[in-house]
Design an enzyme around this catalytic site. Structure first.
Site, PDB file in Angstrom:
ATOM      1  N   ASN A   1       0.870  -1.166   0.000  1.00 11.62           N
ATOM      2  CA  ASN A   1       0.000   0.000   0.000  1.00 11.62           C
ATOM      3  C   ASN A   1       0.915   1.225   0.000  1.00 11.62           C
ATOM      4  O   ASN A   1       1.542   1.530   1.018  1.00 11.62           O
ATOM      5  CB  ASN A   1      -0.891  -0.029   1.255  1.00 11.62           C
ATOM      6  N   LEU A   2       0.998   1.912  -1.145  1.00 10.84           N
ATOM      7  CA  LEU A   2       1.940   3.033  -1.257  1.00 10.84           C
ATOM      8  C   LEU A   2       1.382   4.324  -0.666  1.00 10.84           C
ATOM      9  O   LEU A   2       2.090   5.331  -0.571  1.00 10.84           O
ATOM     10  CB  LEU A   2       2.338   3.234  -2.730  1.00 10.84           C
ATOM     11  N   LYS A   3       0.110   4.304  -0.289  1.00  6.73           N
ATOM     12  CA  LYS A   3      -0.550   5.460   0.349  1.00  6.73           C
ATOM     13  C   LYS A   3      -0.301   6.739  -0.464  1.00  6.73           C
ATOM     14  O   LYS A   3      -0.351   6.703  -1.677  1.00  6.73           O
ATOM     15  CB  LYS A   3      -0.095   5.597   1.802  1.00  6.73           C
TER      16      LYS A   3
ATOM     17  N   HIS B   1      -9.646   0.340   4.888  1.00  4.02           N
ATOM     18  CA  HIS B   1      -8.331   0.576   5.508  1.00  4.02           C
ATOM     19  C   HIS B   1      -8.502   1.486   6.724  1.00  4.02           C
ATOM     20  O   HIS B   1      -9.325   2.401   6.717  1.00  4.02           O
ATOM     21  CB  HIS B   1      -7.365   1.206   4.495  1.00  4.02           C
TER      22      HIS B   1
ATOM     23  N   GLU C   1      -5.305  -5.823  10.224  1.00  8.59           N
ATOM     24  CA  GLU C   1      -4.304  -4.782  10.478  1.00  8.59           C
ATOM     25  C   GLU C   1      -4.675  -4.030  11.759  1.00  8.59           C
ATOM     26  O   GLU C   1      -5.513  -3.118  11.718  1.00  8.59           O
ATOM     27  CB  GLU C   1      -4.295  -3.773   9.323  1.00  8.59           C
TER      28      GLU C   1
ATOM     29  N   SER D   1       3.221  -2.603  10.419  1.00  5.20           N
ATOM     30  CA  SER D   1       4.666  -2.583  10.704  1.00  5.20           C
ATOM     31  C   SER D   1       5.389  -3.856  10.271  1.00  5.20           C
ATOM     32  O   SER D   1       6.275  -4.347  10.987  1.00  5.20           O
ATOM     33  CB  SER D   1       4.915  -2.269  12.182  1.00  5.20           C
TER      34      SER D   1
HETATM   35  C1  PEP Z   1      -0.908  -0.237   6.014  1.00  5.55           C
HETATM   36  O1  PEP Z   1      -1.170   0.944   6.063  1.00  5.55           O
HETATM   37  O2  PEP Z   1      -1.655  -1.024   5.402  1.00  5.55           O
HETATM   38  C2  PEP Z   1       0.276  -0.705   6.720  1.00  5.55           C
HETATM   39  C3  PEP Z   1       0.334  -1.960   7.027  1.00  5.55           C
HETATM   40  O3  PEP Z   1       1.242   0.242   7.021  1.00  5.55           O
HETATM   41  P1  PEP Z   1       2.652  -0.029   7.747  1.00  5.55           P
HETATM   42  O4  PEP Z   1       3.277  -1.229   7.077  1.00  5.55           O
HETATM   43  O5  PEP Z   1       3.430   1.221   7.506  1.00  5.55           O
HETATM   44  O6  PEP Z   1       2.376  -0.293   9.173  1.00  5.55           O
END
Ligand code: PEP
Length: 236
Positions: free
Chosen positions: A6-8, A86, A155, A191
């Site tokens: 997920n590149l956000k 999300h 998540e 993370s």
């Molecule tokens: C996410 O936003 O889906 C995510 C898992 O972010 P991160 O890996 O930075 O915790």
């Protein structure tokens, strides 16, 4: 397994194109399903072995929804995969479960592959596992858990972008519970780094990972694809 990035709100079109090229070259040699969710402005008709998905869209073909994109804008680039629910859309953008369920239904009707995210905030986690499971159960309301193009991502909100993660045992326990709700592939997200990805991928009922920050480094993301290949070769 499924390895998703997920590149956000990161990367320009040019940067995204080179990222997709680099990861695509690597993924070509891999047996894994590799997905990338770029920023909206970087959606395109990429010639790539990767599955390119949208981080969001409004449940409409087109219309007066300022700042949003609809089905028509996704169809232009043959995007048939979408991320729904999300935590940043739930907690920062204020999307309700009712609206998320409406979005799910719309894109399900359009035959989209849906990566549907669930997860509890810190205070719920601190209240214990019963409270956590009750909270997550509400995030299944209005969601067709039997949809054949569904992928679920667990998540925990408190693990996203914080460097914190649940213990391996906790992930295994929650994933076992979530598997009772749906047999859809179940990813862990929050993370995930190259230092912990292999341990997560090795767990029972973990069918892949959804990665944010660490996925911004193409090399790190490719290493996670490699871990999944290694585990499959070792017969996880
Ligand atoms: C996410 O936003 O889906 C995510 C898992 O972010 P991160 O890996 O930075 O915790």
């Amino acid at each position: 397994m499924i390895i998703a990035a997920n590149l956000k709100t990161n990367f320009t079109r040019k940067e995204t194109a080179s990222y997709i090229e680099e990861v695509g070259k690597y993924a070509q040699k891999s047996a894994q399903k590799v997905m990338v969710f770029p920023a909206m402005t970087s959606l395109d008709n990429y010639l790539t072995p990767l599955t390119i998905g949208s981080q969001n869209a409004y449940p409409t073909l087109n219309g007066a929804f300022t700042g949003e994109i609809g089905l028509e804008q996704l169809q232009e680039f043959e995007i048939k995969t979408i991320l729904i629910g999300h935590s940043e859309r739930r907690h920062i953008l204020g999307e309700s479960q009712a609206f998320i369920a409406q979005k799910f239904e719309y894109f399900k009707d359009q035959g989209f592959e849906i990566v549907y995210c669930v997860g509890e905030p810190k205070e719920v986690r601190e209240a214990g596992s019963e409270a956590t499971l009750e909270y997550i159960a509400k995030q299944y309301e209005g969601i067709d858990t039997t949809y054949d193009k569904l992928i679920i991502a667990y998540e925990p909100v408190w693990a996203i972008g914080t460097g914190l993660t649940p213990t391996l045992k906790d992930i295994e326990t929650i994933h076992a519970e979530l598997k009772k709700k749906s047999t859809a592939p179940l990813l862990y997200g929050g993370s995930v780094k190259i230092t912990n990805a292999k341990d997560f991928l090795a767990l029972d009922n973990v069918d892949g990972v959804l990665v944010g920050s660490a996925a911004l480094y193409a090399e790190h993301f490719c290493t996670m694809i490699e871990y999944a290949d290694e585990l499959e070769n070792e017969n996880k």
